[in-house]
Design a protein around this motif. Structure first.
Motif, PDB file in Angstrom:
ATOM      1  N   ASP A   1       1.022  -1.119   0.128  1.00  0.00           N
ATOM      2  CA  ASP A   1       0.150  -0.031  -0.031  1.00  0.00           C
ATOM      3  C   ASP A   1       0.835   1.196   0.228  1.00  0.00           C
ATOM      4  O   ASP A   1       0.555   2.166  -0.835  1.00  0.00           O
ATOM      5  CB  ASP A   1      -0.756   0.176   1.185  1.00  0.00           C
ATOM      6  N   ALA A   2       1.799   1.180   0.919  1.00  0.00           N
ATOM      7  CA  ALA A   2       2.604   2.248   0.794  1.00  0.00           C
ATOM      8  C   ALA A   2       3.443   2.787  -0.494  1.00  0.00           C
ATOM      9  O   ALA A   2       3.706   3.951  -0.786  1.00  0.00           O
ATOM     10  CB  ALA A   2       3.761   2.291   1.952  1.00  0.00           C
ATOM     11  N   MET A   3       3.874   1.643  -0.933  1.00  0.00           N
ATOM     12  CA  MET A   3       4.696   1.981  -2.219  1.00  0.00           C
ATOM     13  C   MET A   3       3.852   2.106  -3.531  1.00  0.00           C
ATOM     14  O   MET A   3       4.128   3.216  -4.317  1.00  0.00           O
ATOM     15  CB  MET A   3       5.504   0.421  -2.639  1.00  0.00           C
ATOM     16  N   LEU A   4       2.611   1.608  -3.526  1.00  0.00           N
ATOM     17  CA  LEU A   4       1.540   1.972  -4.558  1.00  0.00           C
ATOM     18  C   LEU A   4       0.991   3.494  -4.256  1.00  0.00           C
ATOM     19  O   LEU A   4       1.009   4.337  -5.326  1.00  0.00           O
ATOM     20  CB  LEU A   4       0.275   1.108  -4.476  1.00  0.00           C
ATOM     21  N   LEU A   5       0.929   3.926  -3.088  1.00  0.00           N
ATOM     22  CA  LEU A   5       0.788   5.561  -2.967  1.00  0.00           C
ATOM     23  C   LEU A   5       1.782   6.168  -3.093  1.00  0.00           C
ATOM     24  O   LEU A   5       1.692   7.345  -3.810  1.00  0.00           O
ATOM     25  CB  LEU A   5       0.282   5.387  -1.209  1.00  0.00           C
TER      26      LEU A   5
ATOM     27  N   CYS B   1      -9.511   5.846 -14.032  1.00  0.00           N
ATOM     28  CA  CYS B   1      -8.280   5.425 -14.680  1.00  0.00           C
ATOM     29  C   CYS B   1      -8.595   4.061 -14.854  1.00  0.00           C
ATOM     30  O   CYS B   1      -9.181   3.220 -14.060  1.00  0.00           O
ATOM     31  CB  CYS B   1      -7.107   5.706 -13.857  1.00  0.00           C
ATOM     32  N   PRO B   2      -7.716   3.320 -15.716  1.00  0.00           N
ATOM     33  CA  PRO B   2      -7.612   1.801 -15.920  1.00  0.00           C
ATOM     34  C   PRO B   2      -7.175   1.306 -14.718  1.00  0.00           C
ATOM     35  O   PRO B   2      -6.328   1.866 -13.996  1.00  0.00           O
ATOM     36  CB  PRO B   2      -6.545   1.711 -17.199  1.00  0.00           C
ATOM     37  N   ALA B   3      -7.725   0.028 -14.400  1.00  0.00           N
ATOM     38  CA  ALA B   3      -7.423  -0.695 -13.086  1.00  0.00           C
ATOM     39  C   ALA B   3      -5.970  -1.263 -13.227  1.00  0.00           C
ATOM     40  O   ALA B   3      -5.414  -1.637 -14.183  1.00  0.00           O
ATOM     41  CB  ALA B   3      -8.308  -1.874 -12.920  1.00  0.00           C
ATOM     42  N   LEU B   4      -5.309  -1.554 -11.985  1.00  0.00           N
ATOM     43  CA  LEU B   4      -3.988  -1.756 -11.806  1.00  0.00           C
ATOM     44  C   LEU B   4      -4.362  -3.446 -11.276  1.00  0.00           C
ATOM     45  O   LEU B   4      -4.895  -3.668 -10.242  1.00  0.00           O
ATOM     46  CB  LEU B   4      -3.113  -1.180 -10.973  1.00  0.00           C
ATOM     47  N   MET B   5      -3.683  -4.453 -12.039  1.00  0.00           N
ATOM     48  CA  MET B   5      -3.668  -5.786 -11.608  1.00  0.00           C
ATOM     49  C   MET B   5      -2.552  -6.290 -10.866  1.00  0.00           C
ATOM     50  O   MET B   5      -1.271  -6.232 -11.494  1.00  0.00           O
ATOM     51  CB  MET B   5      -4.017  -6.674 -12.905  1.00  0.00           C
ATOM     52  N   LEU B   6      -2.632  -6.777  -9.722  1.00  0.00           N
ATOM     53  CA  LEU B   6      -1.351  -6.929  -9.029  1.00  0.00           C
ATOM     54  C   LEU B   6      -0.488  -8.086  -9.396  1.00  0.00           C
ATOM     55  O   LEU B   6       0.706  -8.370  -9.410  1.00  0.00           O
ATOM     56  CB  LEU B   6      -1.427  -7.091  -7.370  1.00  0.00           C
ATOM     57  N   ALA B   7      -1.564  -9.292  -9.886  1.00  0.00           N
ATOM     58  CA  ALA B   7      -0.844 -10.529 -10.521  1.00  0.00           C
ATOM     59  C   ALA B   7      -1.593 -10.608 -11.579  1.00  0.00           C
ATOM     60  O   ALA B   7      -2.589 -10.394 -12.038  1.00  0.00           O
ATOM     61  CB  ALA B   7      -1.303 -11.610  -9.534  1.00  0.00           C
ATOM     62  N   ASP B   8      -0.787 -11.476 -12.684  1.00  0.00           N
ATOM     63  CA  ASP B   8      -1.026 -11.706 -13.910  1.00  0.00           C
ATOM     64  C   ASP B   8      -1.995 -13.173 -13.914  1.00  0.00           C
ATOM     65  O   ASP B   8      -2.046 -13.503 -12.801  1.00  0.00           O
ATOM     66  CB  ASP B   8      -0.041 -12.000 -15.044  1.00  0.00           C
ATOM     67  N   GLU B   9      -2.622 -13.652 -15.208  1.00  0.00           N
ATOM     68  CA  GLU B   9      -3.112 -14.913 -15.275  1.00  0.00           C
ATOM     69  C   GLU B   9      -2.418 -16.117 -14.383  1.00  0.00           C
ATOM     70  O   GLU B   9      -2.998 -17.119 -14.121  1.00  0.00           O
ATOM     71  CB  GLU B   9      -3.651 -15.042 -16.539  1.00  0.00           C
ATOM     72  N   THR B  10      -0.976 -16.021 -14.569  1.00  0.00           N
ATOM     73  CA  THR B  10      -0.311 -17.089 -13.965  1.00  0.00           C
ATOM     74  C   THR B  10      -0.136 -17.139 -12.256  1.00  0.00           C
ATOM     75  O   THR B  10       0.387 -18.086 -11.795  1.00  0.00           O
ATOM     76  CB  THR B  10       1.159 -17.246 -14.403  1.00  0.00           C
ATOM     77  N   GLY B  11      -0.735 -15.997 -11.767  1.00  0.00           N
ATOM     78  CA  GLY B  11      -0.630 -15.757 -10.479  1.00  0.00           C
ATOM     79  C   GLY B  11       0.741 -15.145  -9.884  1.00  0.00           C
ATOM     80  O   GLY B  11       0.825 -14.899  -8.782  1.00  0.00           O
TER      81      GLY B  11
ATOM     82  N   SER C   1       2.824  -3.984 -12.216  1.00  0.00           N
ATOM     83  CA  SER C   1       2.832  -3.892 -10.596  1.00  0.00           C
ATOM     84  C   SER C   1       4.123  -4.162 -10.219  1.00  0.00           C
ATOM     85  O   SER C   1       4.792  -3.494  -9.353  1.00  0.00           O
ATOM     86  CB  SER C   1       2.027  -4.856  -9.953  1.00  0.00           C
ATOM     87  N   HIS C   2       5.003  -5.092 -11.010  1.00  0.00           N
ATOM     88  CA  HIS C   2       6.540  -5.443 -10.723  1.00  0.00           C
ATOM     89  C   HIS C   2       7.333  -4.039 -10.840  1.00  0.00           C
ATOM     90  O   HIS C   2       8.124  -3.758 -10.179  1.00  0.00           O
ATOM     91  CB  HIS C   2       6.900  -6.614 -11.355  1.00  0.00           C
ATOM     92  N   GLU C   3       7.067  -3.610 -12.076  1.00  0.00           N
ATOM     93  CA  GLU C   3       7.748  -2.211 -12.300  1.00  0.00           C
ATOM     94  C   GLU C   3       7.508  -1.049 -11.376  1.00  0.00           C
ATOM     95  O   GLU C   3       8.241  -0.196 -10.883  1.00  0.00           O
ATOM     96  CB  GLU C   3       7.765  -1.966 -13.849  1.00  0.00           C
ATOM     97  N   ILE C   4       6.302  -0.977 -10.876  1.00  0.00           N
ATOM     98  CA  ILE C   4       5.571   0.074 -10.064  1.00  0.00           C
ATOM     99  C   ILE C   4       6.388  -0.231  -8.648  1.00  0.00           C
ATOM    100  O   ILE C   4       7.041   0.582  -7.940  1.00  0.00           O
ATOM    101  CB  ILE C   4       4.270   0.152  -9.985  1.00  0.00           C
ATOM    102  N   LEU C   5       6.225  -1.363  -8.045  1.00  0.00           N
ATOM    103  CA  LEU C   5       6.777  -1.789  -6.821  1.00  0.00           C
ATOM    104  C   LEU C   5       8.098  -1.668  -6.550  1.00  0.00           C
ATOM    105  O   LEU C   5       8.891  -1.591  -5.709  1.00  0.00           O
ATOM    106  CB  LEU C   5       5.992  -3.024  -6.263  1.00  0.00           C
ATOM    107  N   SER C   6       8.928  -2.030  -7.792  1.00  0.00           N
ATOM    108  CA  SER C   6      10.456  -1.857  -7.987  1.00  0.00           C
ATOM    109  C   SER C   6      10.925  -0.477  -8.119  1.00  0.00           C
ATOM    110  O   SER C   6      11.999  -0.387  -8.017  1.00  0.00           O
ATOM    111  CB  SER C   6      10.979  -2.900  -8.866  1.00  0.00           C
ATOM    112  N   GLY C   7       9.993   0.484  -8.154  1.00  0.00           N
ATOM    113  CA  GLY C   7      10.357   1.588  -8.506  1.00  0.00           C
ATOM    114  C   GLY C   7      10.704   2.111  -9.811  1.00  0.00           C
ATOM    115  O   GLY C   7      11.409   3.487 -10.261  1.00  0.00           O
ATOM    116  N   ALA C   8      10.578   1.177 -10.996  1.00  0.00           N
ATOM    117  CA  ALA C   8      11.054   1.492 -12.287  1.00  0.00           C
ATOM    118  C   ALA C   8       9.878   2.232 -13.034  1.00  0.00           C
ATOM    119  O   ALA C   8      10.415   2.779 -14.159  1.00  0.00           O
ATOM    120  CB  ALA C   8      11.204   0.234 -12.866  1.00  0.00           C
ATOM    121  N   GLN C   9       8.746   2.223 -12.401  1.00  0.00           N
ATOM    122  CA  GLN C   9       7.728   3.034 -13.149  1.00  0.00           C
ATOM    123  C   GLN C   9       6.614   3.880 -12.185  1.00  0.00           C
ATOM    124  O   GLN C   9       6.493   3.108 -10.982  1.00  0.00           O
ATOM    125  CB  GLN C   9       6.796   2.054 -13.948  1.00  0.00           C
ATOM    126  N   VAL C  10       6.261   4.945 -12.544  1.00  0.00           N
ATOM    127  CA  VAL C  10       5.272   5.751 -11.767  1.00  0.00           C
ATOM    128  C   VAL C  10       3.936   5.026 -12.049  1.00  0.00           C
ATOM    129  O   VAL C  10       3.840   4.511 -13.019  1.00  0.00           O
ATOM    130  CB  VAL C  10       5.317   7.162 -12.094  1.00  0.00           C
TER     131      VAL C  10
END
Length: 252
Positions: free
Chosen positions: A32-36, A224-234, A240-249
């Motif tokens: 939550d903190a990193m998404l915010l 805005c378009p929804a963010l999916m934390l996991a893909d179809e493989t789980g 979400s990986h790029e956002i939580l790793s700080g590579a993308q806003v």
């Protein structure tokens, strides 16, 4: 809330670029903190204030991305505020820490150097579980972080509205089933509201909403378009990986 100093450990965020001391038990900063932080706008020179900062996770994550901001971390618990100071030093980030209850009056805010119309951006992750509908945790710190009294959101938004300059931005994260509460609170003094739902995956309902609003704006609401934390493989989705790793806003 004060008490015995808890045992702490260090956790890595943003792909290891941000290190945080946190209590080993009770509420702990996480996604939550990193998404915010990823959804919070800003630029060099902005005064950015993190309400209910805890150990400083969201505010320090913003400062990791945005060089040259004037960062203030506001936290009522002196133990967590001390950890926020330690975390700022640990990460080489200049930040001021204020011990202050967000529901305090204007005079208390002014005494802490947070007078009216003084902030460019306020971000916050308020306690969002209604104390009348949710069974509280027996852990005092976890309970304080997650369970809010009725009308608490209104008080937090009011404090943000007072602190922000005209045209300043409020960024917050909230539970998805509380959207009506958020829109009602923002209806007094905010516009240009943007909402981004956060889903565990494409097959499940949203669990969080990320919200951005502008003080004094008359712009219409945007979904805005929804963010999916996991893909179809789980596994974590690419976004979400790029956002939580700080590579993308997180676009809003």
């Amino acid at each position: 809330m004060t008490g015995a100093r808890p045992a702490v450990g260090a956790d890595a965020f943003l792909g290891g670029r941000l290190q945080l001391y946190q209590p080993l038990s009770g509420h702990r900063a996480g996604h939550d903190a990193m998404l915010l932080a990823a959804a919070t706008p800003g630029k060099s020179g902005d005064r950015i204030v993190d309400f209910g900062a805890g150990v400083g996770a969201a505010g320090l994550a913003v400062a990791t991305r945005l060089a040259g901001i004037d960062l203030t971390l506001v936290e009522r618990d002196d133990i967590l505020a001390d950890l926020a100071r330690r975390n700022a030093v640990l990460n080489g980030i200049a930040a001021r820490v204020c011990i202050l209850d967000i529901t305090a009056g204007a005079a208390a805010f002014a005494d802490a150097g947070l007078g009216p119309d003084s902030a460019d951006v306020v971000l916050m992750n308020p306690p969002f579980n209604d104390s009348e509908r949710h069974r509280p945790s027996p852990d005092e710190n976890r309970r304080a972080a997650h369970v809010a009294e009725p009308a608490a959101l209104d008080r937090w938004v009011h404090a943000a509205r007072r602190a922000l300059r005209s045209g300043g931005v409020l960024s917050l994260i909230w539970r998805s089933d509380g959207l009506a509460e958020v829109l009602a609170a923002l209806g007094r003094g905010f516009g240009g509201v943007a909402i981004r739902p956060v889903h565990p995956d494409a097959g499940k309902p949203a669990i969080r909403i990320l919200v951005r609003a502008v003080k004094g704006s008359r712009a219409p609401l945007r979904l805005c378009p929804a963010l999916m934390l996991a893909d179809e493989t789980g596994l974590p989705s690419k976004e979400s990986h790029e956002i939580l790793s700080g590579a993308q806003v997180l676009a809003m």
